[in-house]
Design a protein around this motif. Sequence first.
Motif, PDB file in Angstrom:
ATOM      1  N   ASP A 131       1.057  -0.799  -0.052  1.00 49.79           N
ATOM      2  CA  ASP A 131      -0.307   0.346   0.170  1.00 49.79           C
ATOM      3  C   ASP A 131       0.943   1.065   0.384  1.00 49.79           C
ATOM      4  O   ASP A 131       0.916   2.278  -0.447  1.00 49.79           O
ATOM      5  CB  ASP A 131      -0.868  -0.003   1.533  1.00 49.79           C
ATOM      6  N   LEU A 132       1.894   1.445   0.679  1.00 46.91           N
ATOM      7  CA  LEU A 132       2.828   2.317   1.241  1.00 46.91           C
ATOM      8  C   LEU A 132       3.461   2.368  -0.375  1.00 46.91           C
ATOM      9  O   LEU A 132       3.819   3.715  -1.016  1.00 46.91           O
ATOM     10  CB  LEU A 132       3.671   1.828   1.984  1.00 46.91           C
ATOM     11  N   SER A 133       4.330   1.926  -0.962  1.00 42.52           N
ATOM     12  CA  SER A 133       4.460   1.543  -2.215  1.00 42.52           C
ATOM     13  C   SER A 133       3.529   1.961  -3.562  1.00 42.52           C
ATOM     14  O   SER A 133       4.315   2.891  -4.370  1.00 42.52           O
ATOM     15  CB  SER A 133       5.348   0.479  -2.621  1.00 42.52           C
ATOM     16  N   ARG A 161       2.075   9.671  -6.207  1.00 38.69           N
ATOM     17  CA  ARG A 161       2.535  10.964  -6.236  1.00 38.69           C
ATOM     18  C   ARG A 161       3.627  11.303  -7.022  1.00 38.69           C
ATOM     19  O   ARG A 161       3.202  12.164  -7.219  1.00 38.69           O
ATOM     20  CB  ARG A 161       2.804  10.940  -4.304  1.00 38.69           C
ATOM     21  N   ILE A 162       4.267  10.393  -7.082  1.00 38.43           N
ATOM     22  CA  ILE A 162       5.612  10.760  -8.215  1.00 38.43           C
ATOM     23  C   ILE A 162       5.051  11.104  -9.151  1.00 38.43           C
ATOM     24  O   ILE A 162       5.174  11.630 -10.031  1.00 38.43           O
ATOM     25  CB  ILE A 162       6.026   9.277  -8.095  1.00 38.43           C
ATOM     26  N   ALA A 177       2.245  11.854  -9.551  1.00 40.07           N
ATOM     27  CA  ALA A 177       0.714  13.580 -10.170  1.00 40.07           C
ATOM     28  C   ALA A 177       1.796  14.182  -9.941  1.00 40.07           C
ATOM     29  O   ALA A 177       1.666  15.797 -10.662  1.00 40.07           O
ATOM     30  CB  ALA A 177       0.539  13.205  -8.376  1.00 40.07           C
ATOM     31  N   ILE A 178       3.332  14.193  -9.192  1.00 37.89           N
ATOM     32  CA  ILE A 178       4.386  15.445  -9.252  1.00 37.89           C
ATOM     33  C   ILE A 178       4.997  16.158 -10.385  1.00 37.89           C
ATOM     34  O   ILE A 178       5.114  16.683 -10.686  1.00 37.89           O
ATOM     35  CB  ILE A 178       5.992  15.407  -8.218  1.00 37.89           C
ATOM     36  N   LYS A 179       5.142  14.685 -11.944  1.00 38.34           N
ATOM     37  CA  LYS A 179       5.611  14.828 -12.350  1.00 38.34           C
ATOM     38  C   LYS A 179       4.223  15.306 -13.984  1.00 38.34           C
ATOM     39  O   LYS A 179       4.968  15.811 -14.292  1.00 38.34           O
ATOM     40  CB  LYS A 179       6.525  13.545 -13.011  1.00 38.34           C
ATOM     41  N   GLN A 180       4.229  15.484 -13.772  1.00 40.70           N
ATOM     42  CA  GLN A 180       2.231  15.490 -14.081  1.00 40.70           C
ATOM     43  C   GLN A 180       1.947  16.995 -14.156  1.00 40.70           C
ATOM     44  O   GLN A 180       1.499  17.835 -15.284  1.00 40.70           O
ATOM     45  CB  GLN A 180       1.038  14.968 -14.294  1.00 40.70           C
TER      46      GLN A 180
END
Length: 89
Positions: free
Chosen positions: A19-21, A27-28, A30-33
């Motif tokens: 779940d954590l991964s 999130r990664i 989303a940030i790249k977009q």
Amino acid sequence: MMQIQFPDRMVSYDTFMADLSNRIAERIVAIKQEPEVISQRMAYRQYGRASVQRWVRQNKVHPCKRVGIMEYSTAELRKAQSNQQDYFK
């Protein structure tokens, strides 16, 4: 099998890590977009006008001025938002 106890339930270590991964990967992506810079209007809408203005005064965020437009780095805004605000200073 290793278990992790949370206040509301117990889960296996493997389930917790999966779940954590997944959340980190989401999130990664989303940030790249996100765009590298956003307009002042968008920064005020997403982070709050008072917060953005405070971060500029504290030199945590540095506006980039172009002709007729004020922009902010999304990386600087995210970093400023993640810092704990000390209201007693």
